[in-house]
Write a protein that holds these residues in place. Sequence first.
Motif, PDB file in Angstrom:
ATOM      1  N   LYS A   1       0.865  -1.206   0.183  1.00  0.00           N
ATOM      2  CA  LYS A   1      -0.164   0.069  -0.024  1.00  0.00           C
ATOM      3  C   LYS A   1       0.978   1.389  -0.072  1.00  0.00           C
ATOM      4  O   LYS A   1       0.585   2.326  -0.813  1.00  0.00           O
ATOM      5  CB  LYS A   1      -0.738  -0.072   1.462  1.00  0.00           C
ATOM      6  CG  LYS A   1      -1.829  -1.236   1.122  1.00  0.00           C
ATOM      7  CD  LYS A   1      -2.693  -1.206   0.062  1.00  0.00           C
ATOM      8  CE  LYS A   1      -3.360  -2.644  -0.116  1.00  0.00           C
ATOM      9  NZ  LYS A   1      -4.008  -2.377  -1.453  1.00  0.00           N
ATOM     10  N   ILE A   2       1.865   1.344   0.862  1.00  0.00           N
ATOM     11  CA  ILE A   2       2.913   2.471   0.832  1.00  0.00           C
ATOM     12  C   ILE A   2       4.377   1.783   0.679  1.00  0.00           C
ATOM     13  O   ILE A   2       4.549   0.825   1.731  1.00  0.00           O
ATOM     14  CB  ILE A   2       2.897   3.063   1.997  1.00  0.00           C
ATOM     15  CG1 ILE A   2       1.531   3.899   2.106  1.00  0.00           C
ATOM     16  CG2 ILE A   2       3.854   4.142   1.924  1.00  0.00           C
ATOM     17  CD1 ILE A   2       1.261   4.878   3.259  1.00  0.00           C
TER      18      ILE A   2
ATOM     19  N   ALA B   1       6.676   1.225   5.579  1.00  0.00           N
ATOM     20  CA  ALA B   1       5.902   0.751   4.763  1.00  0.00           C
ATOM     21  C   ALA B   1       4.629   0.254   5.091  1.00  0.00           C
ATOM     22  O   ALA B   1       4.480  -0.041   6.292  1.00  0.00           O
ATOM     23  CB  ALA B   1       6.906  -0.531   3.891  1.00  0.00           C
ATOM     24  N   VAL B   2       3.686   0.119   4.301  1.00  0.00           N
ATOM     25  CA  VAL B   2       2.090  -0.265   4.799  1.00  0.00           C
ATOM     26  C   VAL B   2       1.955  -1.379   3.731  1.00  0.00           C
ATOM     27  O   VAL B   2       1.978  -1.114   2.601  1.00  0.00           O
ATOM     28  CB  VAL B   2       1.214   0.884   4.817  1.00  0.00           C
ATOM     29  CG1 VAL B   2      -0.086   0.390   5.094  1.00  0.00           C
ATOM     30  CG2 VAL B   2       1.560   1.739   5.918  1.00  0.00           C
ATOM     31  N   LEU B   3       1.593  -2.517   4.435  1.00  0.00           N
ATOM     32  CA  LEU B   3       1.601  -3.631   3.662  1.00  0.00           C
ATOM     33  C   LEU B   3       0.177  -4.342   4.148  1.00  0.00           C
ATOM     34  O   LEU B   3      -0.387  -4.545   5.279  1.00  0.00           O
ATOM     35  CB  LEU B   3       2.734  -4.728   3.789  1.00  0.00           C
ATOM     36  CG  LEU B   3       4.097  -3.989   3.835  1.00  0.00           C
ATOM     37  CD1 LEU B   3       5.026  -4.892   4.476  1.00  0.00           C
ATOM     38  CD2 LEU B   3       4.220  -4.019   2.378  1.00  0.00           C
ATOM     39  N   GLN B   4      -0.534  -5.180   3.218  1.00  0.00           N
ATOM     40  CA  GLN B   4      -1.621  -5.989   3.351  1.00  0.00           C
ATOM     41  C   GLN B   4      -1.531  -7.182   3.397  1.00  0.00           C
ATOM     42  O   GLN B   4      -1.101  -8.026   2.602  1.00  0.00           O
ATOM     43  CB  GLN B   4      -2.759  -5.674   2.228  1.00  0.00           C
ATOM     44  CG  GLN B   4      -4.095  -6.175   2.343  1.00  0.00           C
ATOM     45  CD  GLN B   4      -5.189  -5.850   1.189  1.00  0.00           C
ATOM     46  OE1 GLN B   4      -4.757  -5.195   0.309  1.00  0.00           O
ATOM     47  NE2 GLN B   4      -6.253  -5.842   1.621  1.00  0.00           N
ATOM     48  N   CYS B   5      -1.876  -7.785   4.579  1.00  0.00           N
ATOM     49  CA  CYS B   5      -1.581  -9.274   4.935  1.00  0.00           C
ATOM     50  C   CYS B   5      -2.623 -10.028   4.620  1.00  0.00           C
ATOM     51  O   CYS B   5      -3.993  -9.519   4.624  1.00  0.00           O
ATOM     52  CB  CYS B   5      -1.415  -9.476   6.350  1.00  0.00           C
ATOM     53  SG  CYS B   5       0.297  -8.771   6.949  1.00  0.00           S
TER      54      CYS B   5
ATOM     55  N   HIS C   1      -0.551 -16.567   8.492  1.00  0.00           N
ATOM     56  CA  HIS C   1       0.432 -16.001   9.698  1.00  0.00           C
ATOM     57  C   HIS C   1       1.624 -15.266   8.715  1.00  0.00           C
ATOM     58  O   HIS C   1       1.944 -15.581   7.769  1.00  0.00           O
ATOM     59  CB  HIS C   1       0.918 -16.862  10.698  1.00  0.00           C
ATOM     60  CG  HIS C   1      -0.182 -17.145  11.635  1.00  0.00           C
ATOM     61  ND1 HIS C   1      -0.094 -18.334  12.332  1.00  0.00           N
ATOM     62  CD2 HIS C   1      -1.582 -16.648  11.866  1.00  0.00           C
ATOM     63  CE1 HIS C   1      -1.168 -18.371  13.112  1.00  0.00           C
ATOM     64  NE2 HIS C   1      -2.103 -17.327  12.893  1.00  0.00           N
ATOM     65  N   LEU C   2       2.228 -14.433   9.668  1.00  0.00           N
ATOM     66  CA  LEU C   2       3.264 -13.769   9.045  1.00  0.00           C
ATOM     67  C   LEU C   2       4.743 -14.442   9.420  1.00  0.00           C
ATOM     68  O   LEU C   2       4.811 -14.802  10.320  1.00  0.00           O
ATOM     69  CB  LEU C   2       3.308 -12.214   9.558  1.00  0.00           C
ATOM     70  CG  LEU C   2       4.087 -11.233   8.945  1.00  0.00           C
ATOM     71  CD1 LEU C   2       4.280 -10.966   7.414  1.00  0.00           C
ATOM     72  CD2 LEU C   2       4.293  -9.959   9.678  1.00  0.00           C
ATOM     73  N   ALA C   3       5.478 -14.683   8.513  1.00  0.00           N
ATOM     74  CA  ALA C   3       6.709 -15.211   8.919  1.00  0.00           C
ATOM     75  C   ALA C   3       7.845 -14.086   8.872  1.00  0.00           C
ATOM     76  O   ALA C   3       7.775 -13.456   7.661  1.00  0.00           O
ATOM     77  CB  ALA C   3       7.335 -16.395   8.110  1.00  0.00           C
ATOM     78  N   ALA C   4       8.964 -13.864   9.527  1.00  0.00           N
ATOM     79  CA  ALA C   4       9.615 -12.700   9.703  1.00  0.00           C
ATOM     80  C   ALA C   4      11.054 -13.162   9.946  1.00  0.00           C
ATOM     81  O   ALA C   4      11.235 -14.006  10.927  1.00  0.00           O
ATOM     82  CB  ALA C   4       9.216 -11.683  10.537  1.00  0.00           C
TER      83      ALA C   4
ATOM     84  N   TRP D   1       7.858  -9.643   0.950  1.00  0.00           N
ATOM     85  CA  TRP D   1       8.250  -8.379   1.198  1.00  0.00           C
ATOM     86  C   TRP D   1       9.565  -8.533   1.795  1.00  0.00           C
ATOM     87  O   TRP D   1      10.123  -9.232   2.621  1.00  0.00           O
ATOM     88  CB  TRP D   1       7.292  -7.294   1.853  1.00  0.00           C
ATOM     89  CG  TRP D   1       6.065  -7.391   1.641  1.00  0.00           C
ATOM     90  CD1 TRP D   1       5.592  -7.149   0.440  1.00  0.00           C
ATOM     91  CD2 TRP D   1       5.024  -7.927   2.522  1.00  0.00           C
ATOM     92  NE1 TRP D   1       4.277  -7.356   0.561  1.00  0.00           N
ATOM     93  CE2 TRP D   1       3.709  -7.558   1.555  1.00  0.00           C
ATOM     94  CE3 TRP D   1       4.697  -8.265   3.899  1.00  0.00           C
ATOM     95  CZ2 TRP D   1       2.327  -8.149   2.186  1.00  0.00           C
ATOM     96  CZ3 TRP D   1       3.697  -8.745   4.319  1.00  0.00           C
ATOM     97  CH2 TRP D   1       2.269  -8.423   3.398  1.00  0.00           C
TER      98      TRP D   1
ATOM     99  N   LEU E   1       9.644 -10.870   4.921  1.00  0.00           N
ATOM    100  CA  LEU E   1       8.412 -11.132   5.468  1.00  0.00           C
ATOM    101  C   LEU E   1       7.738 -11.967   4.487  1.00  0.00           C
ATOM    102  O   LEU E   1       7.914 -11.621   3.291  1.00  0.00           O
ATOM    103  CB  LEU E   1       7.834  -9.878   5.896  1.00  0.00           C
ATOM    104  CG  LEU E   1       8.510  -8.756   6.733  1.00  0.00           C
ATOM    105  CD1 LEU E   1       7.571  -7.271   6.559  1.00  0.00           C
ATOM    106  CD2 LEU E   1       8.316  -9.231   7.966  1.00  0.00           C
TER     107      LEU E   1
ATOM    108  N   VAL F   1       2.704 -17.841   5.885  1.00  0.00           N
ATOM    109  CA  VAL F   1       2.448 -19.265   5.900  1.00  0.00           C
ATOM    110  C   VAL F   1       1.170 -19.568   6.572  1.00  0.00           C
ATOM    111  O   VAL F   1       0.438 -18.931   7.142  1.00  0.00           O
ATOM    112  CB  VAL F   1       3.724 -19.575   6.926  1.00  0.00           C
ATOM    113  CG1 VAL F   1       3.572 -19.175   8.456  1.00  0.00           C
ATOM    114  CG2 VAL F   1       3.812 -21.209   7.071  1.00  0.00           C
TER     115      VAL F   1
END
Lengths: 322, 322
Positions: free
Chosen positions: B24-25, B32-36, B41-44, B85, B135, B138
Motif C-alpha cells: 500500500k505504501i 511501509a504499509v502492507l496488506q496481509c 500468519h506472517l513469517a519474519a 516483502w 516477511l 504461512v
Amino acid sequence: MSLTEFELIERYFHACGAERGDVKIGVGDDAAVLQCPADAHLAAAVDTLVEGVHFPRGSSARSIGHRALAVNLSDLAAMGARPAWALLALTVREADERWLAEFAAGLGTLARTHEVALVGGDTTHGPLSVTVTVLGHVPPERALRRDGGAAGDAVFVSGTPGDAAAGLALEQGRLPPGPHAQYLQRRFLFPTPRLALGERLRTLAGGCIDVSDGLLADALKLARASGCGVELTASALPLSAPLRDTVGLARARELALYGGDDYELCFTVPAQALEQLAAELPPAEWGYTRIGTLQREPGARVRDEHGVRAVHAPGYDHFAGG
Amino acid sequence: MSLTEFELIERYFHACGAERGDVKIGVGDDAAVLQCPADAHLAAAVDTLVEGVHFPRGSSARSIGHRALAVNLSDLAAMGARPAWALLALTVREADERWLAEFAAGLGTLARTHEVALVGGDTTHGPLSVTVTVLGHVPPERALRRDGGAAGDAVFVSGTPGDAAAGLALEQGRLPPGPHAQYLQRRFLFPTPRLALGERLRTLAGGCIDVSDGLLADALKLARASGCGVELTASALPLSAPLRDTVGLARARELALYGGDDYELCFTVPAQALEQLAAELPPAEWGYTRIGTLQREPGARVRDEHGVRAVHAPGYDHFAGG
C-alpha cells in the motif's frame, strides 16, 4: 571466548521484550511466525545505527539499545501505526557480557513500555552496528503519509527540537558542560518516540514525518512529497529552557532548525481542522506547537526578525555531510 | 559526494524488487504499509552479512546483493513460508554508483524471481554490511519448526552440501583453481534458497532447519530442539562430482559435514510418511537425499567405514570460531 552465538542470543534476547499472545513462534527458530489482526495493515520500518556515525564511540550500551529501537518506533509513530514486534540484527566486535546485558536492558525497557515483542535476531561479528526492524499495525487506508499535506496547512512539531543536537555536542565535548547538561544529553541518549500522538493524529493530520535529520530538512521532505514548500517562523520554535540557557537564543534556534536526532513528529493540519485538533488534543497536554505553514511555492523558508530567507539543502545527510 | 542519501535510495532501490498489489505504501515514507492475507500468519527473519566475516573483502557486489536476500529467503524456506516483502539496511563506506547498481541488480534479480517487493530501506555510512529483513506468509499452525522431529525420523538434506565451502576456499585462494572452480564459486556466491521445496514439505516433514553453519551443526540444532540426537552416514552424503573431483572423497565429506554457507534444507520425516514423501516429491526431481536418522541418544554422530564416532561442537560459530 566461551559463549557461542546461539547462547548469546538465547541468554540476552529471548525474554528481552514484551510477551504477546500473537507471537506463534519467537526467537530461536529460522523465522518468527506472527498472527496479524484481520482488520489492520502491517507497518514495517528498518533503521541502522553505526558506531562513530549515529552515536559516538564509547556511548553507553543502554543508550544504544534504547535508541536502536526508539528511532524505529518513531518511524511507526509518524505513520500513525501501533508497534507490535521487532527484529534485531546486532554486529559487535566481541561478545562482552556486561555490554550485552546493558544493551538488552535499554532495548528491552523501551520494548516493554510499548508492548513490543522481540521475535527474531541475528548476532554477528564485526564493527559495532545495530539494525532494528519494527512491525506494527495501522487501520487500512488510515496511515499518515508524507504526501498528505496541502498548501495552506498549518505545520506543527512535537516536543522541543534542538535538545538532542545540544546533547550530542555535550557528549562529544564540543559544548562545555553546564547545569542542564544531563537533561540535554538524555534527550540525545534516550529519545521518546511519540507513538500515542501519532495514533491520535490519524484522524486529524494531513501529512506527517518523523524528525531525524533536522526539523527544517524533514519539514521540507514532507512539503516536497506533498507538492508544496514550507515556511517556518523562528520565533514560534518551541525551545526548551535548558537549551536556551545553555547555548543562547540564536544558537538554540539553529539547533532546533538544523540539528538532528530529535525523533519528534512534524505534521500538517488543514485550516478547517485546527479547532478540532486543539479540542481533541490540547497542545499543553500533548506537547506540540505550530511552527509554520505549507505554501504553494517550493523550497524551505525561515521567517525571523529580519524577514523571510530561503534555505538550501538543510540538515544532515549521511553521505553528503559525512 | 554529489548524491544525497535520499537520492541514493530512490535511484537504486525504488524499483528494485517485484511489484505487488499488497504494497500500500512502499519505499520513500517513514514506514511501509502492507496488506496481509486474512488466512495466513506472517513469517519474519533477519540476517546480516558483514564484509570480511560472511564474504571476503572485494567480493562482487552482485553476489553480495544476491546472498543478502538469499540467506533470508532460505530462513523462510525452512519454515515452509512463501516470501512477499523485504527491507534492506545497507551500510557502505562510500556511495559508489557502479557498486550500488551491481548490488541492486543481484538483490533485485533474486527478489523478482520469487515475487518479493523491496518495501523499505535505510542507507548508512560505515564499514560494509548488509542486513535484510524478509516477511512472508504461512498457513496458520502449518509452519515447519526445528522442534518437530522425533527419534526414529529419517533425516534428509537438499542439494549437494560442501560445494559452497569449497567455493569460498577458491574465492580466498586457499584452494588451487581447477576445472570446476567456477561451478563451486557460484555455489558460494549465488546460493539457491529452496522455497518451493519448503512449501511442499509443510505437509510432509516433521522438523526443518536451513543449513548455514554446516550440515552437522545445523542437524544437531534441529535434533536438540526436538529432544533427540542425530546420526549421519558419511557414505550417504550427496557430494557433487565437481566437489569430489576437486578435493577428493575424504575432504569432500568433511566439507559437506562441517563447511558452511550451503543454504540447503535439512528436514526430518517420520517412518510412516516416507512412502508419501517419495510419491509426492520424487527425490530425483526435487533434489534431496536421506543422510541419517534422529535418535533418542543426545549429540551428533557420524557413521563411516570405521564405525560410529561422536562429534563435539561442530560447525562455524561467529564468535567461538570467528
